[in-house]
Design a protein around this motif. Structure first.
Motif, short mmCIF file in Angstrom:
data_model
loop_
_atom_site.label_atom_id
_atom_site.label_comp_id
_atom_site.label_asym_id
_atom_site.label_seq_id
_atom_site.Cartn_x
_atom_site.Cartn_y
_atom_site.Cartn_z
N THR A 66 68.90 -4.42 77.56
CA THR A 66 67.81 -4.74 76.63
C THR A 66 67.53 -6.23 76.76
OG1 THR A 66 68.37 -3.00 75.03
CG2 THR A 66 67.15 -4.90 74.19
N TRP A 67 66.25 -6.60 76.94
CA TRP A 67 65.92 -8.02 77.06
C TRP A 67 65.23 -8.51 75.80
CZ3 TRP A 67 68.12 -11.27 80.12
CH2 TRP A 67 67.67 -12.61 80.12
N ASP A 68 65.76 -9.59 75.21
CA ASP A 68 65.25 -10.19 73.99
C ASP A 68 64.75 -11.60 74.30
OD1 ASP A 68 65.49 -11.93 71.51
OD2 ASP A 68 65.97 -9.99 70.60
N HIS A 122 66.44 -14.54 72.16
CA HIS A 122 67.77 -14.86 72.66
C HIS A 122 67.68 -15.65 73.96
CE1 HIS A 122 69.52 -11.10 70.42
NE2 HIS A 122 69.01 -12.01 69.60
N VAL A 145 70.96 0.21 71.51
CA VAL A 145 71.09 -1.21 71.85
C VAL A 145 72.44 -1.70 71.36
CG1 VAL A 145 70.13 -3.53 71.49
CG2 VAL A 145 68.59 -1.54 71.62
N HIS A 199 62.98 -6.29 73.47
CA HIS A 199 62.73 -6.81 72.12
C HIS A 199 61.68 -7.91 72.25
CE1 HIS A 199 66.76 -5.40 70.17
NE2 HIS A 199 65.83 -4.47 70.15
N HIS A 251 64.89 -1.53 77.90
CA HIS A 251 64.35 -1.73 76.56
C HIS A 251 64.01 -3.20 76.41
CE1 HIS A 251 63.63 -0.44 72.47
NE2 HIS A 251 64.51 -1.28 71.96
N GLU A 262 72.33 -5.92 75.35
CA GLU A 262 71.32 -6.95 75.06
C GLU A 262 71.79 -8.33 75.51
OE1 GLU A 262 68.41 -8.19 71.33
OE2 GLU A 262 70.21 -6.99 70.95
N ASN A 263 70.86 -9.10 76.06
CA ASN A 263 71.16 -10.50 76.38
C ASN A 263 71.37 -11.29 75.10
OD1 ASN A 263 68.21 -10.17 75.97
ND2 ASN A 263 68.13 -12.38 76.34
N HIS A 283 69.88 0.55 67.00
CA HIS A 283 70.61 -0.68 67.29
C HIS A 283 71.99 -0.55 66.66
CE1 HIS A 283 71.77 -4.78 67.81
NE2 HIS A 283 70.57 -5.21 68.14
N HIS A 286 75.29 -5.19 71.56
CA HIS A 286 75.57 -6.56 71.97
C HIS A 286 76.82 -6.58 72.85
CE1 HIS A 286 73.28 -8.73 68.46
NE2 HIS A 286 72.52 -7.90 69.15
#
Length: 270
Positions: free
Chosen positions: A163-165, A168, A100, A191, A189, A133-134, A66, A102
């Motif tokens: 990447t989906w979290d 968030h 990952v 999270h 990916h 990442e979202n 990350h 942002h």
């Protein structure tokens, strides 16, 4: 032919109160398949030799890195592009599949302008996948503040990988199942966490403790051709007694294994 099970890894941010080297022993003891290292101010997270030694000692491969593209890591590794490039180099040295990142903050004008093309250039140079990442809107007195450019939602953006979290998504009041379906093969990916979506906080609850459609999302991912990992990124800061953190992470792992299972025989085959 049976498809390989989806690896479930443990993020070092899940035990953020401890030095990052603890994640390897904890992941090994609890039965995770690998780890994700968040690059922070801690020098251990910068050193591929030390990280590789830990990975070998505990038989815990590092699946993802990350990048230090968070507010609290703004002083780590200099400029925005340096953060991404060094993270990709670190991932390549460690044999990790994913970096990952942002999305850019709104004050990072030139970085934001060339972001999608820039991460493609770094992917081409290193062979490492960079997955954006979202995030979520920041809210002050009920009003949304645009903190990310071009947006906190990566779905309509020109990103090859995402990447989906789930936490968030909860804060952004988004439906993760719908988002994952829209992303299709761009989902690189995950999270795994949860959130209530009731306020402005990024909660990182244990999966199943919030209001996201986590169970349905994991089942959908398991039924798809997804070939990445699912990384546990939960908050364990609310531990109430010795061993509580381990219990939370073990419970979360059992949840993931249950709903990501691909090769469970049907009743007629048992």
């Amino acid at each position: 032919m049976a498809r390989p099970e989806i690896p479930v890894t443990l993020s070092s941010s899940s035990i953020f109160s401890l030095p990052p080297q603890h994640v390897f022993g904890m992941a090994e003891d609890l039965g995770y398949d690998g780890v994700e290292i968040m690059v922070t101010q801690n020098r251990w997270t910068h050193d591929p030799t030390k990280l590789d030694e830990l990975a070998q000692r505990h038989s815990m491969p590092i699946h993802a890195v990350h990048a230090p593209t968070l507010l609290f890591t703004q002083q780590v590794w200099g400029s925005a592009w340096t953060k991404v490039a060094r993270s990709a180099d670190l991932a390549r040295e460690l044999g990790a599949d994913i970096v990952v990142v942002h999305p850019p903050f709104r004050w990072q004008g030139s970085y934001a302008l060339d972001f999608a093309d820039g991460i493609r250039d770094i992917m081409d140079a290193t062979g490492v996948i960079i997955a954006v990442e979202n995030m979520y809107p920041w809210r002050v007195r009920g009003a949304e503040i645009q903190m990310y450019l071009p947006d906190y939602n990566p779905i309509p953006q020109d990103y090859d990988y995402v990447t989906w979290d789930f936490s968030h998504a909860a804060t952004a009041k988004m439906d993760s199942l719908a988002a994952i379906k829209l992303l299709g093969s761009r989902l690189a990916h995950v999270h795994l966490t949860d959130g209530s979506g009731s306020g402005t906080a990024d909660e990182h609850l244990l999966p199943g403790y919030g209001h996201q459609r986590v169970t349905e999302s994991l089942r959908y991912i398991a039924a798809s051709d997804y070939d990445g990992a699912v990384c546990m990124e939960v908050s364990t800061r609310g531990q109430k007694y010795p061993g509580h953190r381990e219990e939370m992470l073990a419970e979360s792992l059992a949840f993931a294994r249950k709903y990501l299972a691909r090769n469970t025989p049907s009743e007629g085959e048992q």
